[in-house]
Design a protein around this motif. Structure first.
Motif, mmCIF file in Angstrom:
data_model
loop_
_atom_site.group_PDB
_atom_site.id
_atom_site.type_symbol
_atom_site.label_atom_id
_atom_site.label_comp_id
_atom_site.label_asym_id
_atom_site.label_seq_id
_atom_site.Cartn_x
_atom_site.Cartn_y
_atom_site.Cartn_z
ATOM 1 N N ALA B 382 12.428 72.736 69.789
ATOM 2 C CA ALA B 382 12.672 74.038 70.405
ATOM 3 C C ALA B 382 12.221 75.212 69.531
ATOM 4 O O ALA B 382 11.570 76.129 70.037
ATOM 5 N N PRO B 383 12.547 75.216 68.236
ATOM 6 C CA PRO B 383 12.101 76.384 67.446
ATOM 7 C C PRO B 383 10.594 76.557 67.470
ATOM 8 O O PRO B 383 10.090 77.685 67.574
ATOM 9 N N CYS B 405 15.642 69.568 71.749
ATOM 10 C CA CYS B 405 16.550 70.697 71.540
ATOM 11 C C CYS B 405 17.736 70.202 70.717
ATOM 12 O O CYS B 405 18.213 69.074 70.896
ATOM 13 N N GLU B 410 20.453 75.625 72.575
ATOM 14 C CA GLU B 410 19.021 75.757 72.315
ATOM 15 C C GLU B 410 18.209 75.452 73.577
ATOM 16 O O GLU B 410 17.173 76.078 73.826
#
Lengths: 525, 525
Positions: B382-383, B405, B410
């Motif tokens: 996710a980031p 995630c 998130e």
């Protein structure tokens, strides 16, 4: 109700003054500046209003119909509870007379109550259910359920000419709130005090209904910056606007140029052709002329549906119409206009058309003070009208142009050359039906409402009303800004496939707990 | 039916060849050029098609429901009567297999028949009647009647990926014709022969129903000039488009920049997030993975609703999903894509994402010939997904990206960061309902259809279907291009005030001769 006028905006629940620039209302009858001073919202204040609206959206859009309907009714009650303080401030800020504003207040509250009923009925949700067909060949059909949901937070721009019915809690706000959209309203700078009073009435209704504060904010703007920032804020998902074509098109363009373009509902300008068909004109030229002048002069001509264009066949009956209209119009006292700027624009518009070689001035009303409207009537003929596009420009105020047509064929050519309009009126008798039949299809292409033996001023708030029309009368011909259909502007459809019943919204649950009208397998269920 | 393929367009009733440039279909399986040669329409030919459409409009939009419905059914019959000639030509031009095209033909004809039923039911007219209240105080209410009318001649751009269902006689054409709008279709250059055959079927149905020839025209374009001229022709009043985002946005912009901007319905791109919720993933990771790869590979991934993005919580079940999906995907044979250009774009898209430091390639399908699709599966977290917007770009074909995630929070952040999409799929078990409840409102903001324990491929033609969604999935979030609601795109409301009964359209007459559903004084009558 608190009827103090303090110079406040409302950012959610907070009554605050802006700090960006200064703004005073002006009494157009006297030219006097009215207290208090208003200050424009800062970008931070606007940002907070939009953030609150976005935060409130998911909760507000799922409020139970009774809760949302009661909220709309509470706004109406709060507006009535403002009593004379509201009427007097609106009179001072607009120059409009008391009976007109009392009537407009009734219309505004009636509009809120109509939308409360719409919310309770739930037809606007357009619920459709296509039940699963597990045994269908070659493939099973899933369970499909459709409803319309609120489109998102909505920006509403108050109009100058209806300080109540098309302003802070007017039709755009009422229909957006009914749809489940939080509203960030921008007050019209010509009536900030009226806006503050109504804004407080809405804010108090939000609190009274226990809704999140972001459901409504009211911002002031001393120029164009905050309005532009509102339209381009990514959390705003649709815009309602009533005003000038120039202002509307500028904001419309901003809405289209966003990274995510959004629906923009601008109601911008219209000259509302009036057709006088031969039999009716022959039989009633004088009566129609007097009715026409009365409609033209209503509210100093400051109606979107003002009859700015008259089409009829040349001949004695039309001469009679013109001379009776000229006589009635000449006697019209000058009427105070909404703002000095509008009065200036009216004067300039009239001066420009009067100078044109294509028209003759047949009558002017009485002269008045600097901010008043001196009515005007002009005549031209179809060939000259068709040759000079500027003769179609709206002159906001009590000015109208009569176009003499040689025959119905030429009248039709004029209709075909018109830009999109809000309304067309046809004056007809029984012997005119055949002529009307040939003209109606052309009018349908050009306007949103066709009316017979009347004038477009006076727009009923009803289920069957259309206050809209092809561009540039509005920026979206698929919509109306008055009447219950106006709610459709702020909705979008979402389909749910095989979603378990306990996760479905009440409108979609198998048991139909809301008891609303639904289309089940293509049939009413 | 005439099943000859001659290289013709249809300008109204006239089968003619263009003269502007040359165009050949290409068999994407072999790379061979297919006969005959097609030539692009000239500006004069396009002008004539638009003039004919405009001429036909007033008559066609008032056809009796039975006549218009029978016409739509005749188109379906004519398409079926083309028999194998149509299927074989479509196979040669698209590389799609026979069963898929036979299914698509069934869908296309079913769609036409659904709209025939919609026309007969008349609900789309949204008829509302507020009867006169002559004694109302303080003012009488006029008789008000509202119906929706056809918006005007419509331009339809055929899509490459559904040579029947989203092309010459596909959903846009069917819904526009059902609404009462003449159609000027622009054939997709990838399947001109299929387009000619279907175009002739429509033209013959127009003639068979005794309708004005301008109800339908089909033009060819060897570049972009005729498409642009079609969108900007002043007689065209709305546009339906399914295709790439670049093409869609270019045409959308042209539609907005006209002197009279018009509604543009572009269905442009979507990566269709698939959410795997924890309980379901834990219980069924392998089965979901196999279903996912099957959906991903369908039609070489050339579906607008192809599952291009998977969101799930990191952990053993997701690892299992990825490894099962990787195994299934690795075994996928390469599938011929629709056109060499689409295959090139797919390769470039896959190469670009494979090079990104933000993703790892976990599987590729089997290699094939130059115009085929080698499936691809990528993983990120996710980031990294949130940091690299380009990972949201649609890769048209069988490529998908799994986003790990850390938690539901998130996952929600990823959903909030997504552009508008056509669909979202949620895989869930009973224990996932609470998680689903928190995610659903966010998904509703982002997509047009939410489906459970399935994949978005397979779009039912039904009353409750939405094939649409927020920008940039489509250019108008208020609409759907599949299902009966699609007709609303080509309608606008008109109100009639005090119009005598003999001048009212049948839908509005007091006696309700069509027997359709109407809203009378706010109630069903």
């Amino acid at each position: 109700m608190d009827t103090q006028i303090r110079g406040d905006m409302f950012i959610g629940a907070d009554a605050v003054a802006g700090t960006a620039g200064e703004l005073h209302a002006i009494d157009p009858a006297s030219g006097q500046t009215l207290d208090p001073v208003y200050r424009g919202a800062t970008r931070d204040q606007l940002d907070r209003a939009c953030a609150l609206a976005d935060d409130a959206f998911d909760s507000y859009r799922e409020t139970a119909p009774d809760v949302r309907a009661a909220f709309l009714e509470a706004i109406a009650d709060n507006i009535m509870a403002l009593g004379d303080a509201l009427i007097e401030r609106a009179m001072a800020e607009t120059g409009l007379p008391r009976p007109r504003l009392e009537g407009e207040r009734g219309r505004t509250c009636g509009q809120l109550k109509l939308f409360a009923q719409v919310v309770r009925d739930g037809r606007h949700l357009d619920v459709r259910i296509d039940p699963a067909l597990p045994d269908r060949q070659p493939q099973p059909r899933p369970d499909l359920r459709l409803r319309k949901i609120a489109i998102g937070p909505v920006a509403v721009f108050g109009a100058s000419n209806f300080p109540l019915a098309f302003s802070v809690a007017g039709g755009d706000t009422a229909s957006a709130l009914a749809a489940g959209c939080p509203v960030v309203a921008k007050a019209h700078p010509a009536h900030p005090g009226t806006s503050e009073l109504v804004g407080r009435a809405v804010r108090d209704a939000v609190a009274g209904a226990g809704l999140p504060e972001g459901v409504f904010s009211l911002v002031m703007d001393t120029g164009y910056e905050i309005g532009g920032a509102l339209v381009t804020d990514p959390r705003i998902k649709a815009v309602g606007f009533t005003g000038s074509r120039r202002g509307g098109l500028a904001l419309w363009r901003m809405a289209q140029d966003r990274p995510e373009p959004i629906p923009f509902y601008g109601e911008m300008s219209s000259i509302n052709p009036v057709l006088l068909l031969p039999e009716a004109l022959g039989a009633r030229a004088d009566a129609i002329a007097r009715g026409f002048v009365q409609s033209l002069a209503l509210g100093a001509g400051q109606f979107c549906t003002n009859p700015g264009l008259v089409l009829a066949l040349a001949g004695e009956p039309l001469d009679r119409f013109v001379s009776t209209a000229a006589e009635a119009l000449s006697a019209l006292p000058a009427a105070t206009m909404l703002t000095p700027g509008i009065a200036d624009a009216y004067r300039a518009g009239v001066a420009a058309i009067a100078k044109s070689d294509a028209v003759e001035t047949v009558a002017r009303g009485q002269e008045g003070h600097a901010h008043s409207c001196q009515a005007a009537l002009f005549v031209t003929d179809a060939p000259r009208f068709l040759a000079e596009h500027a003769l179609q420009d709206e002159i906001f105020g009590a000015a109208s142009l009569v176009v003499r047509c040689a025959d119905l064929h030429e009248m039709r050519a004029v209709i075909d050359a018109l830009e999109g309009q809000l309304t067309a009126a046809i004056h007809m008798d029984a012997g005119d039906h055949d002529a009307a039949r040939t003209l109606l299809p052309r009018l349908e292409r050009r306007v949103g409402r066709i009316l017979v033996n009347g004038f477009g001023t006076g727009v009923e708030v009803a289920h069957a009303m259309v206050h809209g029309g092809p561009f540039p009368a509005t920026s979206d011909p698929r919509t109306t800004s008055v009447g219950s259909l106006a709610i459709d502007r702020f909705l979008r459809p979402v389909a749910y496939q095989d979603l378990p019943d306990d996760l479905l919204a009440p409108a979609l649950k198998e048991a139909n707990p809301l008891g609303i009208e639904r289309l089940v397998d293509g049939k009413r269920g």
